[in-house]
Design a protein around this motif. Structure first.
Motif, PDB file in Angstrom:
ATOM      1  N   ARG A 238       0.827  -1.206   0.000  1.00  0.00           N
ATOM      2  CA  ARG A 238       0.000   0.000   0.000  1.00  0.00           C
ATOM      3  C   ARG A 238       0.857   1.251   0.000  1.00  0.00           C
ATOM      4  O   ARG A 238       1.845   1.351   0.709  1.00  0.00           O
ATOM      5  N   GLY A 239       0.450   2.232  -0.815  1.00  0.00           N
ATOM      6  CA  GLY A 239       1.045   3.557  -0.801  1.00  0.00           C
ATOM      7  C   GLY A 239      -0.068   4.586  -0.857  1.00  0.00           C
ATOM      8  O   GLY A 239      -0.941   4.515  -1.723  1.00  0.00           O
ATOM      9  N   ASP A 240      -0.092   5.538   0.071  1.00  0.00           N
ATOM     10  CA  ASP A 240      -1.137   6.561   0.071  1.00  0.00           C
ATOM     11  C   ASP A 240      -0.742   7.687  -0.874  1.00  0.00           C
ATOM     12  O   ASP A 240       0.438   7.954  -1.109  1.00  0.00           O
ATOM     13  N   ILE A 241      -1.749   8.400  -1.436  1.00  0.00           N
ATOM     14  CA  ILE A 241      -1.475   9.311  -2.549  1.00  0.00           C
ATOM     15  C   ILE A 241      -1.929  10.750  -2.313  1.00  0.00           C
ATOM     16  O   ILE A 241      -1.641  11.620  -3.138  1.00  0.00           O
ATOM     17  N   ASP A 242      -2.639  11.035  -1.221  1.00  0.00           N
ATOM     18  CA  ASP A 242      -3.221  12.368  -1.043  1.00  0.00           C
ATOM     19  C   ASP A 242      -2.270  13.325  -0.332  1.00  0.00           C
ATOM     20  O   ASP A 242      -1.332  12.918   0.344  1.00  0.00           O
ATOM     21  N   ALA A 243      -2.543  14.625  -0.508  1.00  0.00           N
ATOM     22  CA  ALA A 243      -1.740  15.689   0.091  1.00  0.00           C
ATOM     23  C   ALA A 243      -2.507  16.341   1.244  1.00  0.00           C
ATOM     24  O   ALA A 243      -3.646  15.977   1.550  1.00  0.00           O
ATOM     25  N   LEU A 244      -1.867  17.331   1.862  1.00  0.00           N
ATOM     26  CA  LEU A 244      -2.439  18.040   3.002  1.00  0.00           C
ATOM     27  C   LEU A 244      -2.767  19.489   2.640  1.00  0.00           C
ATOM     28  O   LEU A 244      -2.131  20.073   1.758  1.00  0.00           O
ATOM     29  N   PRO A 245      -3.734  20.110   3.345  1.00  0.00           N
ATOM     30  CA  PRO A 245      -4.094  21.508   3.080  1.00  0.00           C
ATOM     31  C   PRO A 245      -3.117  22.488   3.733  1.00  0.00           C
ATOM     32  O   PRO A 245      -3.441  23.199   4.686  1.00  0.00           O
ATOM     33  N   ILE A 246      -1.886  22.508   3.215  1.00  0.00           N
ATOM     34  CA  ILE A 246      -0.810  23.341   3.751  1.00  0.00           C
ATOM     35  C   ILE A 246      -0.169  24.103   2.595  1.00  0.00           C
ATOM     36  O   ILE A 246       0.034  23.549   1.517  1.00  0.00           O
ATOM     37  N   ASN A 247       0.179  25.359   2.808  1.00  0.00           N
ATOM     38  CA  ASN A 247       0.932  26.136   1.826  1.00  0.00           C
ATOM     39  C   ASN A 247       2.422  25.864   2.011  1.00  0.00           C
ATOM     40  O   ASN A 247       2.979  26.135   3.079  1.00  0.00           O
ATOM     41  N   GLU A 248       3.051  25.346   0.977  1.00  0.00           N
ATOM     42  CA  GLU A 248       4.458  24.960   1.075  1.00  0.00           C
ATOM     43  C   GLU A 248       5.378  26.182   1.078  1.00  0.00           C
ATOM     44  O   GLU A 248       5.159  27.147   0.345  1.00  0.00           O
ATOM     45  N   LYS A 249       6.424  26.112   1.895  1.00  0.00           N
ATOM     46  CA  LYS A 249       7.475  27.120   1.925  1.00  0.00           C
ATOM     47  C   LYS A 249       8.774  26.447   1.501  1.00  0.00           C
ATOM     48  O   LYS A 249       9.419  25.769   2.292  1.00  0.00           O
ATOM     49  N   SER A 250       9.116  26.628   0.242  1.00  0.00           N
ATOM     50  CA  SER A 250      10.301  25.951  -0.294  1.00  0.00           C
ATOM     51  C   SER A 250      10.804  26.690  -1.520  1.00  0.00           C
ATOM     52  O   SER A 250      10.031  27.278  -2.284  1.00  0.00           O
ATOM     53  N   ASN A 251      12.117  26.643  -1.718  1.00  0.00           N
ATOM     54  CA  ASN A 251      12.730  27.196  -2.918  1.00  0.00           C
ATOM     55  C   ASN A 251      13.068  26.108  -3.928  1.00  0.00           C
ATOM     56  O   ASN A 251      13.690  26.380  -4.960  1.00  0.00           O
TER      57      ASN A 251
END
Length: 393
Positions: A73-86
């Motif tokens: 099993r591998g889960d595929i969904d994301a979270l409701p977060i604004n990413e801070k990354s360059n």
């Protein structure tokens, strides 16, 4: 075929796949692009597949003869977060981020599928089957339950289940294992208290639901401290309370809600009964009434020792014994892999994805989370070896 060399050859391809998923995250039950991309890869590699749980995918690699069936099993969904990354692969979808590593889980599972399909096609003695579960909605409604209810574990029936989760507090190149209890069950608690309204200046004319609520809150704390062994972990947390209409009116109604976490069904059921008794009887003692409703969440995740032994042996062979960490205590957090492992012998382990020397150590579910991508190769190596060992059983 030289499996380890072949994994090295596809490594860059898997990194590119992971970065594409990371750049295009989708929230639970909205994983439509993710689903389509998974299907494209499986079709390209000749892996039989079908949709499940609306936005999930099941892949099947069939051996030339019947035998053991291993599921991953591998889960595929994301979270409701604004990413801070360059990073060049930073999320381009505002309000969505792969902050829990599900992009890595999906990519590892695809890599495992690609390798195992090549093994099955090249080896006439390949017996059994491999099933790949790309699961949606792990972060919300528990997509694992939906997949199992829709029959993903049958035709062919799964004998063994494998799952993993990347963890940044462990450096890439290490794994964390746990025999037995790993994650807690979850239940939502909802309590409704009924009293009798009255003017605040004449409290004797009413029955104060707020006073009843206060005593219930205090009483519930004694379940963990006095009714459960100190060696058995349980959590009762009430996180929300509402009641009252005005500051000079005795409240006639209070509602409270919270969460119950336990590590086995006996404890879970015992605590539920104690909560019901305490709520009902405490309210009655103060002249009111109260009712409890439990909404069942995830099951407790309890690893099968036989499967943990397989993971341990292969990790020692690939990574060395010094790179295996044993988790001392179970987590009271939830993991819906339990729905799969309730049906077949299963084990879940933690794959190191951090790089503490280079600052890749932000916790999961945070806006700066990222991984050391060499964990992708290690995850594929481990899961392929685990599959081959279990198929030979």
């Amino acid at each position: 075929m030289d499996i380890q060399n072949r994994i090295s050859e596809i490594y860059e391809e898997i990194v590119d796949i992971r970065r594409d998923f990371h750049k295009n995250p989708e929230l639970s039950q909205q994983e439509f692009r993710t689903q389509k991309k998974i299907e494209e890869y499986l079709n390209l590699w000749g892996i039989e597949n079908f949709r499940c749980a609306e936005t999930g995918v099941v892949g099947i690699i069939r051996g030339r003869q019947a035998g053991t069936t291993v599921g991953l099993r591998g889960d595929i969904d994301a979270l409701p977060i604004n990413e801070k990354s360059n990073a060049s692969y930073c999320s381009i979808n505002p309000g969505a981020m792969h902050a829990c590593g599900h992009d890595a889980h999906t990519s590892i599972l695809l890599g495992v599928g690609k390798i195992m399909k090549e093994v099955a096609d090249s080896d006439e003695s390949f017996f059994g089957n491999v099933k790949l579960f790309f699961q949606p909605a792990e972060e919300t409604i528990g997509g694992g339950k939906r997949m199992v209810e829709e029959g993903c574990m049958i035709n062919p029936d799964v004998d063994y289940m494998l799952g993993l989760h990347v963890m940044p507090y462990i450096d890439a190149g290490k794994v964390e294992l746990k025999y037995g209890k790993l994650n807690a069950s979850t239940d939502t608690i909802k309590i409704k208290i009924n009293g009798k309204s009255a003017h605040g200046a004449y409290p004797d004319k009413g029955t104060d639901a707020i006073v009843i609520a206060g005593n219930i809150i205090t009483s519930l704390q004694t379940i963990v401290s006095r009714n459960i062994s100190p060696l058995n972990s349980v959590v009762i947390s009430l996180g929300k309370i509402t009641g009252g209409v005005k500051d000079n009116v005795i409240s006639d109604e209070v509602e409270m809600s919270g969460t119950l976490r336990a590590l086995d069904d006996d404890t879970r059921n015992f605590v539920k009964k104690r909560i019901e008794d305490m709520v009902t009887n405490t309210a009655a003692a103060y002249g009111g009434t109260a009712y409890v409703n439990f909404s069942e969440g995830y099951q407790a995740l309890i690893n099968n020792d036989e499967v943990v032994d397989v993971i341990k042996e292969n990790a020692e062979k690939i990574l060395g014994r010094e790179n295996i960490v044993f988790k001392e205590f179970p987590s009271l957090g939830a993991e819906d892999f339990s729905y799969f492992s309730d049906v077949a012998k299963g084990a879940f382990f933690h794959l190191g994805c951090g790089d503490s020397k280079n600052g890749i150590d932000s916790p999961i579910h945070t806006e700066c989370f990222d991984i050391d991508e060499k964990c992708l190769k290690i995850g594929i190596q481990l899961q392929v070896e685990n599959i081959l060992t279990l198929l030979n059983k």
